[in-house]
Enzyme design. Structure first.
Site, PDB file in Angstrom:
ATOM      1  N   HIS A 115       0.874  -1.175   0.000  1.00  0.00           N
ATOM      2  CA  HIS A 115       0.000   0.000   0.000  1.00  0.00           C
ATOM      3  C   HIS A 115       0.910   1.224   0.000  1.00  0.00           C
ATOM      4  O   HIS A 115       2.020   1.184   0.525  1.00  0.00           O
ATOM      5  CB  HIS A 115      -0.842  -0.031   1.282  1.00  0.00           C
ATOM      6  CG  HIS A 115      -1.922   1.004   1.359  1.00  0.00           C
ATOM      7  ND1 HIS A 115      -1.683   2.291   1.761  1.00  0.00           N
ATOM      8  CD2 HIS A 115      -3.247   0.932   1.105  1.00  0.00           C
ATOM      9  CE1 HIS A 115      -2.827   2.973   1.753  1.00  0.00           C
ATOM     10  NE2 HIS A 115      -3.796   2.174   1.362  1.00  0.00           N
ATOM     11  N   ASP A 192       3.109  -4.040   7.897  1.00  0.00           N
ATOM     12  CA  ASP A 192       1.853  -3.314   7.689  1.00  0.00           C
ATOM     13  C   ASP A 192       0.719  -4.320   7.860  1.00  0.00           C
ATOM     14  O   ASP A 192       0.453  -5.126   6.971  1.00  0.00           O
ATOM     15  CB  ASP A 192       1.854  -2.718   6.277  1.00  0.00           C
ATOM     16  CG  ASP A 192       0.507  -2.118   5.903  1.00  0.00           C
ATOM     17  OD1 ASP A 192      -0.424  -2.171   6.726  1.00  0.00           O
ATOM     18  OD2 ASP A 192       0.392  -1.603   4.776  1.00  0.00           O
ATOM     19  N   GLN A 195      -4.503  -4.932   6.877  1.00  0.00           N
ATOM     20  CA  GLN A 195      -5.495  -5.867   6.327  1.00  0.00           C
ATOM     21  C   GLN A 195      -5.377  -7.252   6.963  1.00  0.00           C
ATOM     22  O   GLN A 195      -5.947  -8.214   6.451  1.00  0.00           O
ATOM     23  CB  GLN A 195      -5.332  -5.980   4.800  1.00  0.00           C
ATOM     24  CG  GLN A 195      -5.544  -4.704   4.030  1.00  0.00           C
ATOM     25  CD  GLN A 195      -7.004  -4.247   3.990  1.00  0.00           C
ATOM     26  OE1 GLN A 195      -7.905  -4.949   4.443  1.00  0.00           O
ATOM     27  NE2 GLN A 195      -7.226  -3.037   3.479  1.00  0.00           N
ATOM     28  N   LYS A 218     -10.441  -0.165  10.347  1.00  0.00           N
ATOM     29  CA  LYS A 218     -10.579  -1.363   9.516  1.00  0.00           C
ATOM     30  C   LYS A 218     -10.833  -2.603  10.360  1.00  0.00           C
ATOM     31  O   LYS A 218     -10.871  -3.720   9.852  1.00  0.00           O
ATOM     32  CB  LYS A 218      -9.316  -1.573   8.684  1.00  0.00           C
ATOM     33  CG  LYS A 218      -9.101  -0.512   7.605  1.00  0.00           C
ATOM     34  CD  LYS A 218      -7.964  -0.900   6.678  1.00  0.00           C
ATOM     35  CE  LYS A 218      -7.370   0.297   6.002  1.00  0.00           C
ATOM     36  NZ  LYS A 218      -8.040   0.646   4.745  1.00  0.00           N
TER      37      LYS A 218
END
Ligand code: PLP
Ligand code: PLP
Lengths: 401, 140, 401, 140
Positions: A115, A192, A195, A218
Site C-alpha cells: 500500500h 503493515d 489488512q 478497519k
C-alpha cells in the site's frame, strides 16, 4: 443457507446496503458506537492530570485500552503506541527509526504489493539517506515467497517493510520465515498489518517482527486511531516523531527531556474517544474469535469466487487468495463505469488503484474493482453482487462498451 | 436506472467509441499538459496549438473510464477554432456545470451539455473534469 | 441571575458536575454527538473513491467541513488542512517548513507563555538546524507586548511562533501588530490558536499570519481532529510531513509526486467521524456567535475574579486576564492536594504545569490550579467553585497544612 | 469527605510536616536518583548508601504535594537498615498496593500501610509512588 448472527450488531446494514468494502473501512458494531456515546455524552474529559470523576474514568479506560491491545497481539503494554492510523505508525518508524539508522548503500526491502502508506515513507527515507529500495520479486500469482525474499536479502539489508496482507491481492505474506531470515542478517522488519489484524491471530512475540502497524477503522473501531507496536528496546532508542504536550519529562528553555515509550510518541491530546472505542472493538472481535471470523470469511469468499468465476466477462486477479479480498474487472468496462452501476444497486464496492499503484502496474491494469468480504457478509450478499455483475455486463454491452 | 441512463447518454457513448483528435503530435508549438488521477487510474494528456489567440488544433491521448475519454474527445472538437478567451470561458462554465456549482445556463456548451448528467454522480465529477482541467493548463 | 440557555445542549452537565476545565477540553453539544452518531450509525464509509451512497455522502460532508472551517476563519478552502490536533499542526510547520528554511544563526522567536506543543517543536528544529531560540521578554504581568517583541525581532528572525492566548495566563497576544512587524523583516508567523479559536473571532486574511493551528476538542468538537491553516504559497512550497495513501499523485518504483495542498498533507485515512463532527461544532459556535460567547465568558470570569479575590488564602496569577482562564493557588496547599478536594466536590478544575512549564518557572511556582470559564458556565458554577475553595482552605488548615 | 480523610491520614500529615532524612549529602558512595513529574510539578531526589547489601542511609529532597513528600519521608525511615533484597521486595509490594494491583497483604508495610487510601484516588497514585520508584532506581 446459514443465518449470520452478527449482522444485527451492525446498524449500518439496516439500510439494506450490500456492504463489500471492508478493506476500505469496516462497519462498526453497536457496542463501539455506544462506547463513543458514553464518552461524549457522559465523560468528555481529557486524560491524565484531571482528578474529577470524568477525567479519572477516561484516563482509566484509555490505559485499559493499551492493555487490551497489548494482550490482543501478545505485546507488552509499553510497546503499544496510539497513532492516527496505520499511515502515521509507518511514518513514525520510517522517520524516527529509518532516518536515524540508514546510510548510503544500505538496502530497504519492500514489495510491489505495498500500500502507498507502506511504500512511500520508505521511498522518501531512501531518497533522504541514500539507502536503496529493493523489491522482492513476486511469483507468477503475485505472491511474496520466502525464496524470492531470500534472493533479495543481503548483508546490506537494514530494513524490511512488508505488508502482512495485500489490500489488492489478499495474499498472506509468509512473515514468520521472512522475519527469521531478516534477523539473521540483522535487518529489522516492519509489518503493515492493516489488512491482517481483523482476521488473523497475531502474536508479535511469536512472529518476532520489530514493528507492526494497523488502523482502528478497519477492525470495527472508530476512525482516527491506530496502533504502532514496536519492540521496547527499539522504541526506547528512537527519537520522538512529534513534540509537544505530555511527551516531555523536563522542559527547560535550553533543553528538554522525553518520557519513555510509549508516551514519548504520543504528543498532545490523543483521539481519546477513538481510543476508548477501539477497546470495545477489540473486545467484540475477541468475543467471537478471529479464528471463527476467518473461517466465516473463507466460506463466503470461496462461494463468491465460485460464482464469479462462472461469468465469462469477469477477470479475477487473485482467485487463489486465502482472505476475503477479490480484485476483478469486467471485460471492456472501465472499473469506474462499472462501479457506478454497482452503486446504483446499493452494492458497495470500490474501484481504482486502491492506493497500491505498483501492484496495478505489475498486473498490467490501470484500475480494478475490489469486493471484500467480512464477518457481517452472507451468501446473500454474494448473490446480490453476482446478480449485479450480470446486470452490469448486460447493461454496458447494450450501451456498446 | 434512469439516473444511469442520464449519465451514459448517446453522444457520450458515441465519442467514447469514436474518439476525436486522438493521438499526440510531436511539435514544440503544441502546449502539452498531462494529468494522472491517482485514485481511479485515469491518465489524460491534452495538447493545444494556438496562433494569434486562436486555438488551431487540440489533441488528446490517454486512458480512463468512458466519461473521461468522451469528455476529452468532446473537448477537443469544441475547442478548435475558438479564441483562447472564449475557450477559457467555456471550460470554466463547463467545470462549474459538472461540479454542480453555479454556472451560466445561457451559455451554449454545445455537445458538452450532455455531461450535465454527471451532476447526479458526485463521485464521477472528476472523470468529466480531468481533460478540461488539463486543457486549461495548456493555455497558461 | 441570568439563566444560561446553552447548558441544556451539553448532556455531560446532566450529572451535576461543575465543569471548569474547558481549557483542557470542552464539553460537546448534543448536535455534535448526533453527527458522530449519524456517521457511525448510518454511513461508516471511507471518503473519496467510493461511489455508493454512504461513501458519497461522507465525502461530501467531509469536504463541506473544509469549506465551513475556511469561512469560519476567513481562509480559502485549499488552505485548510485536517490534522490530529494543534500539536500535529504545529509539528508539521516546524518540520516541513522550519527544517527546510532555517540555517545556523537564524532566529526563532518564541515566548515563555508557549504551551509545550508550540515550544518543543521549535526547540527541536533549532537543535537540528543550528537556529537560535529567542524569547520575548514578558512584561511584569507576564504579557507579550508589542514593544518587547520589537526588541527581540531582528534581521535574523526567520520564524515567530507565538500563542494567541496562553493556556495558563489567558492573556491575548497583540498578534496583529506582531505579524505586521515580523513581515517587515520577512519572518513568518506561526500562531497557536488552541485557546483562541473558541471565543475570538479570527480572520486570517486580516490577521495575515502565515500559519495557524487549533484543535477540535477545545471548540466543542470531537477528539482527534485539528486544523492547520497555512498560506497557499507556503503550503505549496512545503514538502509533505507524512507519506502514504491519498496524498500522492503518481507513484512509481523510483519516484513519486504529490497532490497539491491540502491533500498533500493528509496522508492515509483521516479521522473522518471527527471531521464531520467538527463541522457541526463550528455551526453551533456560529449559531451563537463568538462575540456573544466572549461576552458571556467575560461576565462570568469577572464575577469569579471578584469572588475569589476576597479570599485571603487565594493567590491569583492572572487577575487582569481578558479571557476565561484563572490560574491560582491556595496558600500552603500544594495544587495536587487542593485539586483532590475539588474533585470530591465534583468541581472539575485542573492542577499542574498545564504543559507550560516555562511560564510556571517564570511565575516561580511548581504548579497551580486552573479554572476555565466557557459558554456553558454560570454564576452558580462560580459560586460552587468559591464555596469549594473556602471549604478546602478550612479543611487543609485543620489538617495542619 | 470520608474518602479524603482516608487519604490524609494522621501519619501522613505528621511526615509531611516533619519530614525525615531530608537533605542530600555530597558523597559519591551515595547513589542518587531524581524524578521530575512533568505534569504535576513534583520533583524528588532519593539517595541511598549501601554497604555489604545493607542500606545504611537513605535521604530525600524535593518538593511536591503532601502525599509525595510524606511518602518520601516514610520511605527513607523504613528502608534504613534493610537489606537491598528486602527493600526491593517491600518497595515492589508497596507500589502494587498503591496502584491497586495484586499485592502481598501479609507483608508488613509498616508505616507505609497508611498510603493504602491512595487506591481510591487513581490520580494520586503517582504522588505516592514517585519517591519509591526513584528509590528502586538508586539500587540498580
Ligand atoms: C495553548 C495551547 N496550545 C496547544 C495545545 C495542544 O493542543 P492539543 O493537545 O489538542 O494538540 C493546547 C492544549 O492542550 C493549548 O492550550
Ligand atoms: C494494506 C494497507 N496498508 C495501509 C493502509 C493505510 O491505513 P490508514 O489509511 O488507515 O492509515 C491500508 C488502508 O487504506 C491498507 O489496506
Amino acid at each position: 443457507m446459514m443465518t449470520n448472527p452478527w449482522v444485527k450488531d451492525f446498524p449500518q446494514l439496516n439500510s439494506g446496503m450490500c456492504y463489500l468494502d471492508t478493506a476500505a473501512t469496516s462497519l462498526k458494531p453497536l457496542s463501539v458506537i455506544e462506547t463513543l456515546d458514553h464518552y461524549y455524552h457522559d465523560l468528555s474529559a481529557n486524560i491524565h492530570r484531571g482528578m474529577y470523576h470524568a477525567a479519572v474514568e477516561t484516563t482509566q479506560l484509555y490505559e485499559e485500552t493499551r492493555e487490551t491491545i497489548a494482550r490482543f497481539i501478545g505485546a507488552e503494554t509499553e510497546e503499544i503506541i496510539f497513532t492516527r492510523g496505520t499511515t502515521s505508525g509507518l511514518n513514525m518508524v520510517a522517520f524516527s527509526y529509518g532516518l536515524a539508522h540508514l546510510k548510503p548503500g544500505d538496502e530497504i526491502i519492500v514489495s510491489e504489493l505495498e500500500h502507498h502508506s507502506s511504500f512511500l515513507p520508505w521511498q522518501e527515507v531512501a531518497k533522504r539517506t541514500g539507502a536503496v529500495l529493493r523489491f522482492v520479486t513476486l511469483n507468477e500469482e503475485g505472491r511474496i515467497t520466502v525464496e524470492a525474499f531470500q534472493e533479495t536479502l543481503s548483508e546490506k539489508t537494514k530494513v524490511v517493510a512488508l505488508t502482512y496482507v495485500s489490500n489488492v491481492m489478499g495474499f498472506i505474506t509468509p512473515l514468520k520465515e521472512i522475519v527469521s531470515l531478516a534477523h539473521d542478517t540483522d535487518a529489522i522488519v516492519v509489518v503493515d498489518a492493516a489488512q491482517a489484524i481483523q482476521h488473523i491471530e497475531i502474536d508479535v512475540s511469536d512472529l518476532d517482527c520489530d514493528f507492526l502497524a494497523f488502523s482502528g477503522h478497519k477492525m470495527l473501531g472508530p476512525t482516527g486511531i491506530g496502533i504502532l507496536y514496536g519492540k521496547q528496546n527499539l522504541l526506547q532508542s528512537m527519537e520522538p516523531f512529534e513534540f509537544g504536550g505530555d511527551m516531555n519529562e523536563d522542559v527547560e528553555k535550553g533543553q528538554s527531556t522525553w518520557k519513555t515509550a510509549p508516551q514519548k510518541f504520543e504528543a498532545g491530546t490523543m483521539p481519546i474517544a477513538s481510543v476508548l472505542g477501539l477497546k470495545t472493538a477489540v473486545e467484540y472481535l475477541q468475543s467471537i474469535g478471529l479464528k471463527q471470523i476467518s473461517e466465516h470469511i473463507e466460506k463466503v469468499h470461496r462461494y463468491a469466487i465460485a460464482q464469479l468465476s462462472q461469468i465469462d466477462e469477469v477477470t479475477i486477479y487473485n482467485k487463489t487468495s486465502e482472505t476475503g479480498i477479490i480484485s476483478f474487472n469486467l471485460s471492456d468496462v472501465p472499473a469506474h463505469d462499472a462501479i457506478t452501476f454497482f452503486a446504483e444497486q446499493d452494492v458497495a464496492l470500490r474501484a481504482g488503484q486502491h492506493c497500491a499503484k505498483l501492484i496495478c502496474d505489475w498486473l498490467g491494469i490501470h484500475s480494478c474493482l475490489r469486493a471484500s468480504v467480512y464477518l457481517y457478509n452472507t451468501y446473500k450478499d454474494v448473490d446480490r453482487l453476482v446478480e449485479a455483475v450480470k446486470q452490469a455486463v448486460k447493461y454496458f454491452k447494450e450501451l456498446g462498451f | 436506472m434512469s439516473g444511469l441512463d442520464n449519465l451514459y447518454r448517446e453522444v457520450i457513448m458515441e465519442h467514447y467509441k469514436n474518439p476525436r483528435n486522438k493521438g499526440l503530435v510531436e511539435n514544440e508549438n503544441y502546449k502539452t499538459f498531462r494529468i494522472k488521477n491517482p485514485s481511479c487510474g485515469d491518465d489524460i494528456t491534452i495538447q493545444s496549438f494556438v496562433i494569434d489567440g486562436i486555438i488551431k488544433d487540440c489533441r488528446q491521448e490517454g486512458h480512463g473510464c468512458s466519461i473521461s475519454m468522451a469528455s476529452a474527445s468532446v473537448l477537443t472538437e469544441m475547442m478548435i477554432g475558438k479564441t483562447v478567451e472564449e475557450a477559457l470561458e467555456v471550460a470554466e462554465n463547463y467545470l462549474n456545470m459538472v461540479s454542480n456549482k453555479q454556472y451560466n445556463e445561457t451559455m451554449d456548451l454545445e455537445e458538452a451539455e450532455v455531461f450535465s448528467g454527471v451532476r447526479q454522480f458526485p463521485a464521477r465529477v472528476k472523470c468529466a473534469s480531468i481533460a478540461w482541467v488539463a486543457f486549461k493548463d495548456t493555455l497558461k
